[in-house]
Design a protein around this motif. Structure first.
Motif, PDB file in Angstrom:
ATOM      1  N   GLN A 256     -72.668  -6.535 -10.961  1.00 40.68           N
ATOM      2  CA  GLN A 256     -72.437  -7.939 -11.278  1.00 40.68           C
ATOM      3  C   GLN A 256     -72.617  -8.807 -10.031  1.00 40.68           C
ATOM      4  OE1 GLN A 256     -68.392  -9.105 -11.809  1.00 40.68           O
ATOM      5  NE2 GLN A 256     -68.861 -10.836 -13.162  1.00 40.68           N
ATOM      6  N   GLY A 257     -72.103  -8.344  -8.896  1.00 35.49           N
ATOM      7  CA  GLY A 257     -72.265  -9.095  -7.654  1.00 35.49           C
ATOM      8  C   GLY A 257     -73.720  -9.280  -7.279  1.00 35.49           C
TER       9      GLY A 257
ATOM     10  N   LEU B 244     -79.378 -15.298 -14.208  1.00 34.80           N
ATOM     11  CA  LEU B 244     -78.195 -15.712 -14.966  1.00 34.80           C
ATOM     12  C   LEU B 244     -78.008 -14.902 -16.250  1.00 34.80           C
ATOM     13  CD1 LEU B 244     -78.287 -19.549 -14.300  1.00 34.80           C
ATOM     14  CD2 LEU B 244     -76.664 -17.879 -13.405  1.00 34.80           C
ATOM     15  N   PRO B 245     -79.056 -14.622 -17.031  1.00 32.51           N
ATOM     16  CA  PRO B 245     -78.858 -13.707 -18.167  1.00 32.51           C
ATOM     17  C   PRO B 245     -78.387 -12.315 -17.736  1.00 32.51           C
ATOM     18  CG  PRO B 245     -80.874 -14.955 -18.479  1.00 32.51           C
ATOM     19  CD  PRO B 245     -80.393 -15.245 -17.081  1.00 32.51           C
ATOM     20  N   LEU B 246     -78.907 -11.812 -16.597  1.00 31.74           N
ATOM     21  CA  LEU B 246     -78.427 -10.525 -16.098  1.00 31.74           C
ATOM     22  C   LEU B 246     -76.953 -10.609 -15.700  1.00 31.74           C
ATOM     23  CD1 LEU B 246     -81.359  -9.162 -13.896  1.00 31.74           C
ATOM     24  CD2 LEU B 246     -80.524  -8.243 -16.060  1.00 31.74           C
TER      25      LEU B 246
ATOM     26  N   THR C 207     -71.478  -8.993 -16.629  1.00 33.37           N
ATOM     27  CA  THR C 207     -70.099  -9.463 -16.767  1.00 33.37           C
ATOM     28  C   THR C 207     -69.503  -8.986 -18.087  1.00 33.37           C
ATOM     29  OG1 THR C 207     -70.653 -11.421 -15.457  1.00 33.37           O
ATOM     30  CG2 THR C 207     -68.605 -11.500 -16.725  1.00 33.37           C
ATOM     31  N   ALA C 208     -70.305  -9.016 -19.151  1.00 35.89           N
ATOM     32  CA  ALA C 208     -69.834  -8.513 -20.440  1.00 35.89           C
ATOM     33  C   ALA C 208     -69.559  -7.018 -20.384  1.00 35.89           C
ATOM     34  CB  ALA C 208     -70.869  -8.823 -21.521  1.00 35.89           C
ATOM     35  N   LEU C 209     -70.382  -6.282 -19.629  1.00 35.41           N
ATOM     36  CA  LEU C 209     -70.167  -4.838 -19.503  1.00 35.41           C
ATOM     37  C   LEU C 209     -68.879  -4.532 -18.740  1.00 35.41           C
ATOM     38  CD1 LEU C 209     -73.809  -3.596 -18.782  1.00 35.41           C
ATOM     39  CD2 LEU C 209     -72.471  -3.312 -20.886  1.00 35.41           C
ATOM     40  N   VAL C 210     -68.529  -5.375 -17.751  1.00 31.41           N
ATOM     41  CA  VAL C 210     -67.254  -5.183 -17.057  1.00 31.41           C
ATOM     42  C   VAL C 210     -66.100  -5.282 -18.048  1.00 31.41           C
ATOM     43  CG1 VAL C 210     -65.680  -6.126 -15.314  1.00 31.41           C
ATOM     44  CG2 VAL C 210     -68.129  -5.999 -14.837  1.00 31.41           C
ATOM     45  N   ALA C 211     -66.205  -6.220 -18.997  1.00 31.65           N
ATOM     46  CA  ALA C 211     -65.157  -6.386 -20.009  1.00 31.65           C
ATOM     47  C   ALA C 211     -64.991  -5.139 -20.868  1.00 31.65           C
ATOM     48  CB  ALA C 211     -65.466  -7.591 -20.893  1.00 31.65           C
TER      49      ALA C 211
ATOM     50  N   VAL D  39     -65.747   3.081 -13.537  1.00 31.65           N
ATOM     51  CA  VAL D  39     -66.891   2.420 -14.169  1.00 31.65           C
ATOM     52  C   VAL D  39     -66.871   0.926 -13.849  1.00 31.65           C
ATOM     53  CG1 VAL D  39     -67.953   1.817 -16.382  1.00 31.65           C
ATOM     54  CG2 VAL D  39     -67.065   4.134 -16.004  1.00 31.65           C
ATOM     55  N   ALA D  40     -65.678   0.329 -13.887  1.00 38.36           N
ATOM     56  CA  ALA D  40     -65.560  -1.101 -13.607  1.00 38.36           C
ATOM     57  C   ALA D  40     -66.000  -1.428 -12.187  1.00 38.36           C
ATOM     58  CB  ALA D  40     -64.123  -1.560 -13.833  1.00 38.36           C
TER      59      ALA D  40
END
Length: 439
Positions: free
Chosen positions: A121-122, A95-97, A102-106, A113-114
């Protein structure tokens, strides 16, 4: 002379090994919505993302596919690891990963890159379904497991609607990057919530001898626990005994993956995995068909999607009574009801579509946990790995569903085709009960 009397063996673990029901159910259900919803949350954001990057919305649909690929791979990677290292330990890493990726996708500067980050993320969020479902099957009281499993599988289904609606409502206010940042914060809260309610991992019991025709016969690649007592349809494999002379499996890291071939090609489980794929193909294809062939306005389409939400909420409330029915009987009955409902949709068209969709979703919401239980009970000591394959089967079905919908060329023939597929799924489960004995 001193007479020593051996204590009577426990039939179930002491109370201290049982997780609190209400807090566990709440935390796992909310986490399931957040985890599974990451697959769908991008769909309402495609236009905004395309505008920001100067790309086409059609090309950005790969953001959904990339996540789905990582999600499916993650199931197969982390299910066996949860058997080896423990459910809680894996989730406290995963969950921390998930929050980080998810923050990096933002923060993604480009679509390319996304897409890469969405795949990662998946993989990260895929730690939750197999480890989480195995934890519920082991650490809740047997009479409450079926309710919890039904609620969490219902949450996986409900996320398809809930996260899309939330994204559609919030994107104008905080933008698509803000939505991914909000999801990242949600994963942090989920990690804290599960840390608070989950019990420490118990040492894994040395697997008992496999029953005849079991996984051990498939090249000794997996061992199973002793079968549950007849009639105990609510019990999804007993948890390990506390204080026993047991230990986590020894050997190399790769040995955690030995059960995979035996589970995948097991004479009972392979049929149930195929039925699971067909179930999810049907679920996704129905809603894709509405999108492609329905000819309805966005508001009407949203209403049709939301028609199944009451069923998703109500079915877990009925499961304490339905749990008295043997799990495979329940699975066959729900799949048969789904097949008949789809055939009725094909016959009646859209006249009573909302009511039929509600009934169909009720059948799917009841069928999924019943399939989950029947697979978990058959797998025994390889429960986490078996549920990882179950989750992967759902991912495969969800990926194939849109292509199936597009291949039929019309809504009515699609409904008939899916009805036939669901009838075949019911038959596969029925045959698996004859193959492996009633369970």
């Amino acid at each position: 002379m001193t007479l020593t009397v051996s204590p009577t063996p426990r039939l179930r673990p002491p109370a201290s090994t049982m997780a609190p029901f209400a807090s566990t159910l709440t935390a796992f259900t909310l986490t399931a919505i957040l985890v599974s919803g990451q697959l769908y949350v991008v769909i309402p954001l495609l236009h905004d993302m395309a505008t920001g990057w100067g790309a086409s919305p059609g090309g950005l649909t790969w953001l959904v596919t990339a996540f789905g690929i990582g999600y499916g791979i993650g199931f197969l990677v982390f299910g066996p690891l949860s058997d080896r290292y423990g459910r809680r330990r894996l989730l406290m890493i995963g969950l921390p990963l998930a929050a980080l990726t998810t923050a990096l996708v933002a923060l993604s500067p480009s679509p390319e890159v996304a897409m890469g980050l969405r795949a990662v993320q998946g993989v990260a969020v895929a730690m939750f379904p197999p480890a989480g479902m195995a934890y519920l099957g082991e650490r809740l009281e047997p009479r409450r497991r079926v309710v919890a499993i039904a609620a969490v599988t219902g949450a996986f289904l409900a996320s398809a609607v809930l996260l899309q609606v939330a994204a559609q409502l919030l994107v104008d206010a905080i933008g698509w990057r803000g939505l991914f940042a909000l999801s990242a914060a949600g994963f942090v809260l989920a990690a804290l919530g599960l840390r608070a309610v989950m019990l420490p991992d118990l040492p894994r019991e040395s697997a008992g001898p496999a029953r005849a025709g079991s996984l051990a016969q498939a090249g000794d690649t997996a061992q199973v626990d002793a079968p549950a007592q007849a009639g105990d349809s609510a019990q999804v494999g007993g948890p390990p005994q506390a204080g026993g002379a047991s230990h986590r499996a020894a050997g190399s890291l790769l040995s955690a993956y030995r059960p995979l071939p035996g589970l995948l090609f097991h004479r009972v489980l392979s049929l149930r995995y195929l039925a699971t794929v067909m179930l999810m193909v049907s679920f996704v294809a129905v809603y894709t068909g509405l999108q492609i062939y329905g000819g309805t306005s966005p508001a009407e389409l949203l209403a049709l999607r939301a028609a199944g939400l009451p069923s998703i909420v109500l079915m877990p409330l009925l499961m304490p009574w339905l749990a008295r029915i043997r799990m495979t009987t329940r699975a066959v009955a729900f799949l048969a009801v789904a097949a008949l409902t789809l055939a009725a949709v094909g016959l009646t068209g859209t006249a009573v579509l909302v009511l039929l969709l509600a009934l169909y979703v009720a059948a799917i919401t009841g069928g999924l946990p019943s399939m989950n239980e029947s697979i978990s009970a058959e797998a025994g000591g390889a429960r986490g790995t078996a549920l990882a394959l179950f989750s992967a089967a759902l991912a495969v079905g969800g990926s194939v569903g849109p292509q199936v919908a597009a291949a039929f060329g019309g809504f009515t023939p699609l409904m008939y085709g899916l009805a036939a597929g669901m009838a075949l799924a019911a038959l596969l489960v029925l045959v698996s009960t004859w193959t492996g004995g009633k369970r």
